[in-house]
Design a protein around this motif. Structure first.
Motif, PDB file in Angstrom:
ATOM      1  N   GLN A   1     -37.834   0.912  27.336  1.00  0.00           N
ATOM      2  CA  GLN A   1     -38.428   0.977  26.001  1.00  0.00           C
ATOM      3  C   GLN A   1     -38.526   2.403  25.464  1.00  0.00           C
ATOM      4  O   GLN A   1     -39.075   2.628  24.407  1.00  0.00           O
ATOM      5  CB  GLN A   1     -39.832   0.363  26.046  1.00  0.00           C
ATOM      6  CG  GLN A   1     -39.880  -1.036  26.642  1.00  0.00           C
ATOM      7  CD  GLN A   1     -41.285  -1.511  26.890  1.00  0.00           C
ATOM      8  OE1 GLN A   1     -42.228  -1.093  26.221  1.00  0.00           O
ATOM      9  NE2 GLN A   1     -41.444  -2.394  27.877  1.00  0.00           N
ATOM     10  N   ARG A   2     -38.024   3.390  26.195  1.00  0.00           N
ATOM     11  CA  ARG A   2     -38.190   4.780  25.814  1.00  0.00           C
ATOM     12  C   ARG A   2     -36.848   5.485  25.699  1.00  0.00           C
ATOM     13  O   ARG A   2     -35.933   5.252  26.483  1.00  0.00           O
ATOM     14  CB  ARG A   2     -39.037   5.528  26.855  1.00  0.00           C
ATOM     15  CG  ARG A   2     -40.485   5.059  26.916  1.00  0.00           C
ATOM     16  CD  ARG A   2     -41.262   5.558  25.680  1.00  0.00           C
ATOM     17  NE  ARG A   2     -42.637   5.082  25.742  1.00  0.00           N
ATOM     18  CZ  ARG A   2     -43.055   3.930  25.244  1.00  0.00           C
ATOM     19  NH1 ARG A   2     -42.178   3.128  24.638  1.00  0.00           N
ATOM     20  NH2 ARG A   2     -44.311   3.572  25.329  1.00  0.00           N
TER      21      ARG A   2
ATOM     22  N   LEU B   1     -35.820   8.987  26.292  1.00  0.00           N
ATOM     23  CA  LEU B   1     -36.369  10.182  26.912  1.00  0.00           C
ATOM     24  C   LEU B   1     -35.619  11.429  26.478  1.00  0.00           C
ATOM     25  O   LEU B   1     -34.403  11.410  26.267  1.00  0.00           O
ATOM     26  CB  LEU B   1     -36.316  10.073  28.439  1.00  0.00           C
ATOM     27  CG  LEU B   1     -37.014   8.874  29.082  1.00  0.00           C
ATOM     28  CD1 LEU B   1     -36.919   8.978  30.601  1.00  0.00           C
ATOM     29  CD2 LEU B   1     -38.475   8.793  28.653  1.00  0.00           C
TER      30      LEU B   1
ATOM     31  N   CYS C   1     -45.207  10.681  28.471  1.00  0.00           N
ATOM     32  CA  CYS C   1     -44.069  10.087  27.756  1.00  0.00           C
ATOM     33  C   CYS C   1     -44.476   8.862  26.947  1.00  0.00           C
ATOM     34  O   CYS C   1     -43.662   8.297  26.232  1.00  0.00           O
ATOM     35  CB  CYS C   1     -42.941   9.743  28.720  1.00  0.00           C
ATOM     36  SG  CYS C   1     -43.177   8.200  29.596  1.00  0.00           S
ATOM     37  N   SER C   2     -45.721   8.423  27.104  1.00  0.00           N
ATOM     38  CA  SER C   2     -46.199   7.271  26.331  1.00  0.00           C
ATOM     39  C   SER C   2     -46.677   7.754  24.978  1.00  0.00           C
ATOM     40  O   SER C   2     -47.566   8.584  24.885  1.00  0.00           O
ATOM     41  CB  SER C   2     -47.354   6.583  27.063  1.00  0.00           C
ATOM     42  OG  SER C   2     -46.931   6.117  28.319  1.00  0.00           O
ATOM     43  N   ASN C   3     -46.110   7.241  23.891  1.00  0.00           N
ATOM     44  CA  ASN C   3     -46.462   7.718  22.556  1.00  0.00           C
ATOM     45  C   ASN C   3     -47.326   6.734  21.786  1.00  0.00           C
ATOM     46  O   ASN C   3     -47.494   6.846  20.581  1.00  0.00           O
ATOM     47  CB  ASN C   3     -45.201   8.035  21.753  1.00  0.00           C
ATOM     48  CG  ASN C   3     -44.256   6.835  21.703  1.00  0.00           C
ATOM     49  OD1 ASN C   3     -44.660   5.715  22.003  1.00  0.00           O
ATOM     50  ND2 ASN C   3     -42.995   7.088  21.322  1.00  0.00           N
TER      51      ASN C   3
END
Length: 587
Positions: free
Chosen positions: A54-55, A57, A135-137
């Motif tokens: 889902q990211r 990076l 890394c979680s926004n």
């Protein structure tokens, strides 16, 4: 190996973490914390694996994750390799269910080594958690990650307190002895006891006691280990059943006072629980700062609170006659001051030599005399026949049959006597010598004495070097105040009169120390203890020491001018000389 951030790479490291966790199944208490740490590492890797698809990076995030994941993989790889030194899958290492299992070859792993792995794993878990947060926004994802991090920290603190309390109770771990004894079992032996009406009644009804007296050398200790193994296999998935056991040993008097034994029972019953009873935590807090030990009453109270919380509790005590306690203390150990409610949950199993005073303790209880059964002794002899099947023996099947027949008959219910007979036959040079020896094999208690005489004669007929080494080994073991690790005895034997330090060129091999003693000495592989094969061996050597060790003083080296610069030499020699001199004063 580079992980990057692909799903397959994280599955690989996750699989390795799970494999390592499985290797800690049935490990002693000292490994519980590190097993939980590996679980925490696998959980955070799984969380990242869920987030990655889902990211998008950045290059920096990819690089950081790759470095942290690589570090985690290296930790797990190192830990896995370290476990290889302590575990093996033996061909005879099976539970009663028939499943092969790993055997812990030596459970006394250096605590510093465990702590180092725990620290490395904790740092890696923290680094992965922080990376996940960064890394979680999305705010709720950040909160969830922080909550997980806090929860894991809380869990770690609880585990550390859990382990601290268990270590405070007692450092003694009877799992090492259980592992050694059950590994010595010849497959299929002891089944007669498990199938007996008395044992089945004891097993099915709560609150029953079973007493199993037996002559020296009948195999009581191995049978106890078989019962322990059976119970653990039967109830391994039932957390409501508690199993605790003690192996009493006259050599361990300093660690087997009634309070020590109660503390060990308590530790075994709680060590695999996810949380410790509040009564035990309170007991720990009361004594921790004062650096005092709990009384027997306090230990009994804590033990009762644990027992009442279990559906059933099995307590097994082997060699009760070797428990060096007064009648009143032994009575206290057996009853533990239990309330009727607690006693209703406990099934007690005990073995001993036939001692009249124990009849009072076990009056009206289930009882089964222990004697080595014909089929069990035959299985043992068959298991050792391969050592006798040299080319010249294999040509005489009738002689092999005679060995089986005569040794089993002469054993007369004593495994120990069968062992000594086989050791003696192994020393014979020709089939004819073996045949002659079979004509009049000693039997019974007198037979034991005769076989010890035979073993000592074989020792004294060896080369001068082997004879000297055997005599020193036997003398040190017989007169030591406590059980000796093989490395301790190696270093003690390496010391020479007038030496300033330890010269490692004089350190004997353990294999030579054992083989030169003609079957009278063995090494417990899991604990590393070198000992006499039986309590009766000690009694024999004490009775005959003036005959076999006329120059006893020369077997204990003296230091030149009382000075020594090797700290290892000083500590070992001083301790062992102190035990030796203490024993000499008593006799």
């Amino acid at each position: 190996m580079s992980f990057g951030y692909s799903v397959s790479d994280f599955i690989a490291v996750l699989r390795l973490a799970n494999d390592v966790r499985k290797r800690f199944v049935d490990a002693p208490g000292q490994f519980t914390a590190i097993s939980e740490d590996v679980k925490a590492l696998s959980n955070v890797i799984r969380d990242i694996d869920d987030v990655l698809p889902q990211r998008d990076l950045t290059s920096q995030q990819k690089t950081e994750l790759d470095e942290i994941a690589q570090a985690g993989h290296n930790i797990l790889k190192d830990l896995n390799q370290t476990l290889d030194k302590y575990q093996e899958i033996g061909p005879d290492a099976k539970s009663l269910s028939g499943k092969s299992r790993r055997v812990w070859k030596r459970l006394q792993w250096d605590q510093k080594e465990i702590d180092q792995y725990q620290n490395r794993i904790t740092l890696n878990v923290s680094a992965l958690e922080i990376w996940l947060i960064q890394c979680s926004n999305v705010s709720f994802e950040i909160k969830a990650s922080v909550d997980r991090l806090n929860k894991r920290q809380d869990n770690r603190e609880r585990r550390e307190e859990h382990q601290a309390i268990l270590n405070w109770l007692t450092p003694i771990d009877y799992a090492t002895q259980q592992g050694d004894f059950i590994n010595r079992r010849q497959e299929g032996t002891g089944q007669w006891l498990l199938d007996s009406d008395e044992f089945q009644e004891w097993l099915k009804q709560r609150g029953r006691r079973m007493f199993c007296p037996g002559i020296p050398g009948a195999g009581k200790t191995i049978l106890t280990s078989i019962v322990v193994d059976y119970l653990r296999s039967k109830y391994e998935s039932d957390a409501s059943v508690g199993i605790a056991y003690l192996y009493c040993n006259f050599r361990r008097q300093h660690e087997q006072k009634p309070g020590d034994l109660l503390a060990s029972l308590l530790k075994q019953l709680v060590q695999k629980k996810s949380s410790l009873p509040e009564d035990l935590k309170s007991l720990y807090q009361r004594h921790k700062d004062k650096k005092t030990r709990p009384s027997i009453n306090e230990l009994s109270g804590a033990l009762q609170s644990v027992v009442v919380g279990l559906s059933r509790t099995f307590i097994l005590i082997d060699a009760l006659d070797e428990c060096q306690a007064s009648y009143q203390e032994r009575d206290r150990l057996l009853s533990v001051g239990f309330t009727p409610q607690a006693e209703a949950h406990i099934n007690l199993f005990a073995t001993s030599r036939p001692v009249p005073e124990f009849n009072i303790h076990f009056e009206g209880c289930l009882s089964k005399d222990i004697r080595a059964r014909y089929n069990d002794v035959l299985s043992y002899v068959n298991g050792r026949m391969s050592n006798l099947r040299r080319p010249r023996i294999s040509k005489y099947p009738d002689l092999q049959d005679a060995i089986r027949r005569e040794v089993v008959k002469a054993a007369d219910g004593m495994f120990l006597l069968a062992k000594l007979h086989m050791d003696s036959l192994l020393s014979k040079s020709t089939p004819g010598d073996i045949e002659d020896a079979l004509k009049d094999l000693p039997r019974g208690a007198e037979g034991l004495n005769t076989m010890y005489e035979d073993a000592m004669e074989r020792i004294n007929n060896q080369t001068e070097g082997s004879q000297a080494l055997a005599n020193r080994v036997l003398y040190w073991i017989t007169h030591a105040k406590r059980a000796l690790a093989s490395v301790e005895l190696q270093h003690a034997l390496a010391v020479r009169d007038g030496a300033v330090g330890l010269n490692e060129k004089f350190v004997p091999e353990v294999e030579d120390m054992v083989s030169d003693c003609a079957g009278l000495v063995t090494v417990d592989e899991e604990s590393g203890i070198i000992r006499l094969v039986h309590h009766t061996t000690q009694e024999y050597l004490e009775r005959t020491q003036k005959r076999w060790f006329p120059d006893a003083e020369t077997l204990v080296p003296r230091r030149r001018n009382g000075h020594c610069h090797d700290l290892r030499y000083v500590s070992i020699l001083r301790r062992l000389r102190k035990w030796f001199l203490s024993y000499r004063r008593r006799v």
